[in-house]
Design a protein around this motif. Structure first.
Motif, PDB file in Angstrom:
ATOM      1  N   UNK A 159       0.852  -1.186   0.000  1.00  0.00           N
ATOM      2  CA  UNK A 159       0.000   0.000   0.000  1.00  0.00           C
ATOM      3  C   UNK A 159       0.891   1.240   0.000  1.00  0.00           C
ATOM      4  N   UNK A 160       0.543   2.202  -0.872  1.00  0.00           N
ATOM      5  CA  UNK A 160       1.236   3.487  -0.926  1.00  0.00           C
ATOM      6  C   UNK A 160       0.190   4.588  -0.815  1.00  0.00           C
ATOM      7  N   UNK A 161       0.554   5.709  -0.191  1.00  0.00           N
ATOM      8  CA  UNK A 161      -0.423   6.771  -0.043  1.00  0.00           C
ATOM      9  C   UNK A 161       0.258   8.103   0.272  1.00  0.00           C
ATOM     10  N   UNK A 162      -0.551   9.170   0.168  1.00  0.00           N
ATOM     11  CA  UNK A 162      -0.091  10.507   0.516  1.00  0.00           C
ATOM     12  C   UNK A 162      -0.650  11.560  -0.412  1.00  0.00           C
ATOM     13  N   UNK A 163      -1.039  12.695   0.156  1.00  0.00           N
ATOM     14  CA  UNK A 163      -1.494  13.857  -0.600  1.00  0.00           C
ATOM     15  C   UNK A 163      -1.218  15.075   0.261  1.00  0.00           C
ATOM     16  N   UNK A 164      -0.092  15.751  -0.004  1.00  0.00           N
ATOM     17  CA  UNK A 164       0.353  16.796   0.903  1.00  0.00           C
ATOM     18  C   UNK A 164       1.381  17.674   0.226  1.00  0.00           C
ATOM     19  N   UNK A 165       1.476  18.923   0.684  1.00  0.00           N
ATOM     20  CA  UNK A 165       2.596  19.775   0.259  1.00  0.00           C
ATOM     21  C   UNK A 165       3.639  19.879   1.376  1.00  0.00           C
ATOM     22  N   UNK A 166       3.560  18.938   2.337  1.00  0.00           N
ATOM     23  CA  UNK A 166       4.521  18.881   3.444  1.00  0.00           C
ATOM     24  C   UNK A 166       5.151  17.495   3.558  1.00  0.00           C
ATOM     25  N   UNK A 167       4.315  16.459   3.538  1.00  0.00           N
ATOM     26  CA  UNK A 167       4.770  15.109   3.858  1.00  0.00           C
ATOM     27  C   UNK A 167       5.103  14.306   2.604  1.00  0.00           C
ATOM     28  N   UNK A 168       5.979  13.298   2.721  1.00  0.00           N
ATOM     29  CA  UNK A 168       6.327  12.443   1.575  1.00  0.00           C
ATOM     30  C   UNK A 168       5.255  11.403   1.309  1.00  0.00           C
ATOM     31  N   UNK A 169       5.356  10.725   0.174  1.00  0.00           N
ATOM     32  CA  UNK A 169       4.578   9.516  -0.054  1.00  0.00           C
ATOM     33  C   UNK A 169       5.094   8.423   0.870  1.00  0.00           C
ATOM     34  N   UNK A 170       4.165   7.604   1.364  1.00  0.00           N
ATOM     35  CA  UNK A 170       4.507   6.545   2.301  1.00  0.00           C
ATOM     36  C   UNK A 170       4.139   5.194   1.718  1.00  0.00           C
ATOM     37  N   UNK A 171       4.763   4.141   2.240  1.00  0.00           N
ATOM     38  CA  UNK A 171       4.453   2.790   1.792  1.00  0.00           C
ATOM     39  C   UNK A 171       4.555   1.785   2.916  1.00  0.00           C
ATOM     40  N   UNK A 172       3.797   0.707   2.789  1.00  0.00           N
ATOM     41  CA  UNK A 172       3.841  -0.373   3.772  1.00  0.00           C
ATOM     42  C   UNK A 172       3.444  -1.675   3.102  1.00  0.00           C
ATOM     43  N   UNK A 173       3.900  -2.783   3.679  1.00  0.00           N
ATOM     44  CA  UNK A 173       3.499  -4.093   3.184  1.00  0.00           C
ATOM     45  C   UNK A 173       2.211  -4.510   3.867  1.00  0.00           C
ATOM     46  N   UNK A 174       1.299  -5.101   3.070  1.00  0.00           N
ATOM     47  CA  UNK A 174      -0.003  -5.538   3.582  1.00  0.00           C
ATOM     48  C   UNK A 174      -0.034  -7.060   3.632  1.00  0.00           C
ATOM     49  N   UNK A 175      -0.463  -7.587   4.767  1.00  0.00           N
ATOM     50  CA  UNK A 175      -0.652  -9.026   4.904  1.00  0.00           C
ATOM     51  C   UNK A 175      -1.881  -9.432   4.081  1.00  0.00           C
ATOM     52  N   UNK A 176      -1.717 -10.331   3.139  1.00  0.00           N
ATOM     53  CA  UNK A 176      -2.810 -10.679   2.234  1.00  0.00           C
ATOM     54  C   UNK A 176      -3.914 -11.495   2.907  1.00  0.00           C
TER      55      UNK A 176
END
Length: 584
Positions: A159-176
């Motif tokens: 999973x990747x996410x983020x919408x900001x003019x301050x913070x970076x895009x983030x990512x994590x592994x999801x247990x299926x």
């Protein structure tokens, strides 16, 4: 055609164009209207953005913001809408905002943006109808502008996410199995507008009071590499674009691809190519769907476009937006084409800035706006009544291959998604402006076609074309573009002369993120296309310029040298390109 499917929702089937070989951006789907009163203070209007297309069971499924449903297609031309609200309650008006959609084995999944852990993940093995169930009632991470990537090679989900003019895009592994994060959240990338000119905020990347926005994560895996796509600097701008970082690891080690932004369309009728997703068709080709800016009645008034895309022999990711709002070959008819350059049919725009007439005009919404190649401007008749008309003069008897009707929203009555609405019209052709013949008859049409595109089964000869209104779904009869494509009888322009690119040199003071182009005005040209890139054999970027003999390009990366080339075009064709020039 309208069919009611009892107990499982409503399907709208429209645009049965099985004989067509081409499509034209913006794509012609029944865009819903903004659901928010505060966004409609300057007039109610259609709006969507942040699209994702997933190829599932050899069908293309399209999800986008605030539509209370989704579309699917077999051919990327005829889209069927499936009405569906994914909210478990009415907490939000917007339903899916910047949705995530992904295929994992035999199942299609959907998730919507949320700041809290209050939105379920839905799944379906039969999404051509409203047949969904909850996969997990709460994704505890919560994510705005989410994107999931399922790695078929490793059976892993990210999973990747983020919408900001301050913070970076983030990512994590999801247990299926649990469909929850495994606990480690990693920063993926952050904007660097000091080096990347195209990431600067503003219509011309010249705004200094606000930091640019980073959003729209999407990952494509190709040849063992992960391509992290992202949108910047703001959805309301013509220069809204997608860039890409590349890594061998899905959660770390991403490096900026030299050839960026890879999806970029700052000029022409339909402008903007950011916050999108890359997908496969059924012929093993890539395409990129993204957001087109209008931003006239509200900053978030937007449409969708689809562009040819792919990876070259050096694994460089590219997207071809040259003539990207002209007739383009559909997947089925693109198999022998070079996606980097040969997807355009060669049918030219025949009525740019040509004389026009209309039945009536409402205030300052003048009829010449219909032929100025600007989706932001439009003409409106005084009413939406049957019999209001718009006429365009091609200047000479020409071969007409296709027509695109782009309706504008003037005094629209709707908020949110509407079903069962339709446009009806007739198009007439004439050689003398007196004797008229019906070319297109949609006077009995029952579908919603806000950007209707008609490829004529048999090209016609005509000088004058008249569009007559029979029915509007709402509001006045209004057009942002009545675009006629084909070929004139004259000469195409000669090659552009005296093309120069002025840029600050590396060892002297100056703004190296910007380049000023200048060339001798070509008296036969309607416009020009500038091609650019960081290698003479990879001129994947393009900029369409109408009417002028200069352009101020603000999308360059500060450090690297660039290569440029230009061609001229008119209603008869395209000139030879100039020699490639280099700007250190």
């Amino acid at each position: 055609m309208l069919r009611l499917i009892t107990s499982i929702g409503m399907l709208i089937v429209f645009n049965a164009h099985s004989q067509q070989k081409t499509y034209c951006n913006p794509i012609n789907i029944d865009y819903g209207y903004t659901p928010f009163d505060r966004f409609a203070s300057q007039g109610k209007h259609r709006a969507t953005a942040d699209p994702v297309i997933v190829n599932f069971q050899e069908k293309l499924f399209l999800f986008s913001t605030n539509q209370e449903g989704y579309w699917y297609s077999d051919n990327m031309l005829d889209w069927t809408f499936v009405s569906r609200k994914f909210l478990v309650d009415d907490t939000y008006k917007h339903d899916l905002n910047a949705p995530a959609a992904w295929a994992m084995k035999d199942t299609l999944y959907v998730y919507g943006s949320t700041w809290k852990s209050d939105f379920p993940i839905w799944k379906s093995t039969n999404p051509t109808i409203d047949d969904w169930e909850i996969a997990v009632d709460t994704l505890k991470v919560g994510a705005w502008d989410p994107a999931f990537h399922y790695d078929e090679d490793t059976d892993d989900l990210y999973l990747y996410w983020g919408s900001s003019n301050v913070w970076p895009l983030l990512g994590t592994k999801i247990n299926t199995k649990t469909m929850q994060s495994e606990g480690f959240v990693k920063p993926i990338l952050q904007l660097n507008p000091e080096d990347h000119g195209w990431e600067r905020f503003g219509e011309y990347n010249d705004n200094v009071f606000l930091q640019p926005f980073l959003e729209g994560a999407w990952v494509t895996k190709h040849n063992g590499l992960y391509y992290m796509q992202y949108g910047a600097p703001g959805t309301e701008f013509s220069g809204y674009a997608d860039g890409v970082y590349v890594s061998k690891n899905p959660l770390e080690g991403y490096e900026y691809q030299a050839h960026n932004p890879f999806s970029y369309k700052p000029g022409g009728f339909a402008r903007g190519a950011g916050h999108g997703a890359t997908f496969h068709d059924n012929f093993d080709n890539y395409w990129h769907v993204s957001t087109i800016a209008i931003s006239t009645k509200n900053n978030f008034e937007r449409r969708l476009g689809i562009w040819p895309a792919g990876f070259d022999q050096d694994d460089v990711m590219y997207c071809n937006t040259a003539y990207g709002d002209y007739p383009t070959y559909l997947p089925e008819y693109a198999q022998d084409k070079d996606f980097t350059k040969d997807m355009f049919t060669g049918w030219m725009l025949l009525n740019y800035q040509k004389p026009v007439l209309s039945s009536s005009t409402l205030g300052a919404y003048h009829s010449n706006f219909v032929v100025d190649e600007d989706i932001k401007t439009y003409w409106s008749a005084k009413t939406g009544d049957k019999g209001e008309w718009f006429q365009t003069d091609l200047g000479e008897v020409s071969t007409v291959n296709a027509i695109q009707i782009n309706y504008a929203d003037q005094d629209a009555e709707f908020l949110g998604k509407t079903l069962g609405k339709f446009h009806q019209y007739k198009i007439y052709g004439s050689n003398d402006g007196k004797k008229w013949t019906v070319i297109v008859d949609k006077s009995k049409n029952k579908t919603d076609v806000p950007h209707d595109y008609i490829e004529l089964a048999n090209p016609v000869k005509a000088r004058y074309l008249k569009l007559e209104n029979w029915h509007m779904p709402t509001g006045k009869f209004a057009l942002s573009g009545f675009r006629v494509f084909g070929k004139g009888t004259g000469e195409k322009p000669k090659a552009v002369e005296r093309f120069v690119a002025l840029r600050a040199t590396p060892k002297k003071y100056g703004e190296r993120r910007s380049v000023w182009f200048k060339w001798q005005q070509n008296e036969m040209a309607d416009g020009y296309v500038i091609y650019w890139g960081k290698s003479p054999d990879k001129l994947y970027g393009s900029i369409m310029v109408y009417g002028k003999n200069e352009y101020y390009f603000t999308g360059a990366d500060r450090v690297d040298p660039y290569y440029f080339q230009i061609e001229a075009f008119n209603n008869n064709g395209i000139s030879e390109r100039t020699e490639i020039i280099k700007a250190e």
